[in-house]
Design an enzyme around this catalytic site. Structure first.
Site, mmCIF file in Angstrom:
data_model
loop_
_atom_site.group_PDB
_atom_site.id
_atom_site.type_symbol
_atom_site.label_atom_id
_atom_site.label_comp_id
_atom_site.label_asym_id
_atom_site.label_seq_id
_atom_site.Cartn_x
_atom_site.Cartn_y
_atom_site.Cartn_z
ATOM 1 N N GLU A 47 0.876 -1.282 0.107
ATOM 2 C CA GLU A 47 -0.066 0.059 -0.296
ATOM 3 C C GLU A 47 0.855 1.314 0.028
ATOM 4 O OE1 GLU A 47 -3.437 0.376 -0.334
ATOM 5 O OE2 GLU A 47 -3.398 -1.537 -0.734
ATOM 6 N N CYS A 202 -12.509 1.984 -14.793
ATOM 7 C CA CYS A 202 -12.882 3.414 -14.644
ATOM 8 C C CYS A 202 -11.659 4.132 -14.484
ATOM 9 C CB CYS A 202 -13.746 3.563 -13.191
ATOM 10 S SG CYS A 202 -14.790 5.056 -13.323
ATOM 11 N N CYS A 209 -16.237 2.037 -20.124
ATOM 12 C CA CYS A 209 -17.697 1.958 -19.473
ATOM 13 C C CYS A 209 -18.361 0.645 -19.713
ATOM 14 C CB CYS A 209 -18.578 3.118 -19.687
ATOM 15 S SG CYS A 209 -17.748 4.558 -19.205
ATOM 16 N N CYS A 212 -18.001 -1.914 -17.251
ATOM 17 C CA CYS A 212 -18.015 -1.552 -15.905
ATOM 18 C C CYS A 212 -19.433 -2.014 -15.296
ATOM 19 C CB CYS A 212 -18.219 -0.079 -15.769
ATOM 20 S SG CYS A 212 -18.031 0.509 -14.043
ATOM 21 N N CYS A 218 -24.727 4.682 -13.610
ATOM 22 C CA CYS A 218 -23.569 5.885 -13.400
ATOM 23 C C CYS A 218 -24.059 6.973 -13.913
ATOM 24 C CB CYS A 218 -22.263 5.422 -14.081
ATOM 25 S SG CYS A 218 -20.977 6.356 -13.912
#
Length: 350
Positions: A47, A202, A209, A212, A218
């Site tokens: 991370e 995205c 899209c 997605c 959306c």
């Protein structure tokens, strides 16, 4: 004015997470090195490395770092210079310094355990709310929302949030939404899914899209302008600073490197001596002078215009710099070096 986050019906929030999870199990990333034999240390290191850095760039650094420091005790026991060596070229070196400091705190205060709460992780150097939440969700299956750049982009587009994302009210709105959508179960998979969705579908530019799982509802897609979101703070053009980097060699071919201060740009790394354009004492040193091709290196807040200078000293005694040493080329390349300095040294080997 930024509106408060809408109250999402339980059924709609569950449908949102179900769609994301279904997509993840079919199309998400499952073979990243930190996803194998998951533990808090692996997730924490990954991370930190992934902050402002893409996965493909991180993977080779992660492998080398974990081989050198396989657990938190090995990292805590290492010298900072060794840690920076394995971070060399990855950039944002404060991450490495904070990672090392945090490892030492963990060993001294927690022994062989890792923090179990958001507050404990956030108390460590270099760990904010989102990073702490990701560590707990991915490695301990705690229900914690996250808000990295990928998640922020997905939520801003899904709800067509038109306010600048750096505003505190917008931040609160996004965190409220993230809290509502985070499921009670499969939280690790959901957390990874949201990061993957933002990174691979995205995307900042040219979002796909069609693939997605959230496209049906959306708002940004319904408006036909997904790349209009998120709305970032308008940035002034970055200023440019000019520096000369001096690659100085003695008669034996060794290179002079100078240790940079712990704070500031390239803190704690070995670098080439530098000076400002038009005001440089190295120009008067006796030896063979050459000028290299100028290039630019960009930091978060400014561009650095670098003019390489090459100097073959006839008498190395004429130069004395604090915190400096002569290195053979191979030894220099084994140290923690800023990316532009490493590139200049590698050209000598070409």
């Amino acid at each position: 004015m930024t509106q408060a986050a809408p109250k999402i019906a339980i059924g709609k929030a569950k449908l949102f997470s179900q769609r994301v999870l279904a997509w993840y199990y079919q199309a998400g990333r499952h073979d990243l090195p930190w996803q194998q034999d998951i533990n808090p240390y692996k997730v924490w290191v990954s991370e930190i490395m992934l902050q402002q850095t893409q996965v493909n760039t991180v993977i080779p650094y992660y492998h080398a770092f974990m081989q050198a420091f396989p657990d938190v005790h090995a990292l805590a026991a290492a010298e900072q210079a060794q840690v920076l060596q394995y971070w060399s070229g990855l950039g944002y070196y404060a991450r490495a310094r904070n990672l090392h400091k945090a490892a030492q705190i963990l060993v001294s205060e927690y022994g062989r355990q890792f923090p179990q709460t958001l507050e404990q992780w956030q108390a460590l150097p270099g760990i904010g709310r989102s990073t702490a939440g990701a560590i707990l969700a991915l490695s301990m299956a705690q229900r914690q929302p996250i808000m990295d750049g990928n998640v922020k982009r997905v939520l801003c587009r899904y709800h067509a949030i038109g306010e600048q994302t750096h505003l505190s009210a917008t931040q609160k709105q996004l965190w409220d939404l993230a809290e509502q959508y985070t499921p009670d179960e499969e939280v690790g998979a959901y957390t990874q899914a949201m990061m993957d969705l933002g990174a691979t579908v995205c995307r900042r530019s040219q979002p796909t899209c069609l693939y997605c799982p959230l496209s049906e509802d959306c708002k940004a897609r319904q408006q036909g302008n997904p790349t209009a979101y998120p709305v970032s703070k308008k940035r002034a053009p970055l200023p440019t600073q000019a520096r000369q980097l001096w690659l100085i060699q003695n008669p034996a071919g060794e290179i002079l490197l100078q240790k940079r201060p712990q704070t500031g740009i390239w803190g704690g790394l070995w670098s080439l001596p530098e000076c400002e354009e038009g005001d440089c004492a190295y120009q008067s040193l006796a030896g063979e002078h050459k000028q290299g091709k100028a290039f630019r290196h960009t930091f978060t807040h400014y561009h650095l215009a670098i003019s390489p200078r090459y100097l073959q000293l006839a008498n190395p005694e004429q130069i004395k710099l604090a915190s400096s040493r002569w290195f053979a080329l191979d030894a220099a390349l084994a140290e923690g070096l800023p990316k532009p300095v490493r590139s200049l040294l590698l050209r000598l080997n070409a």
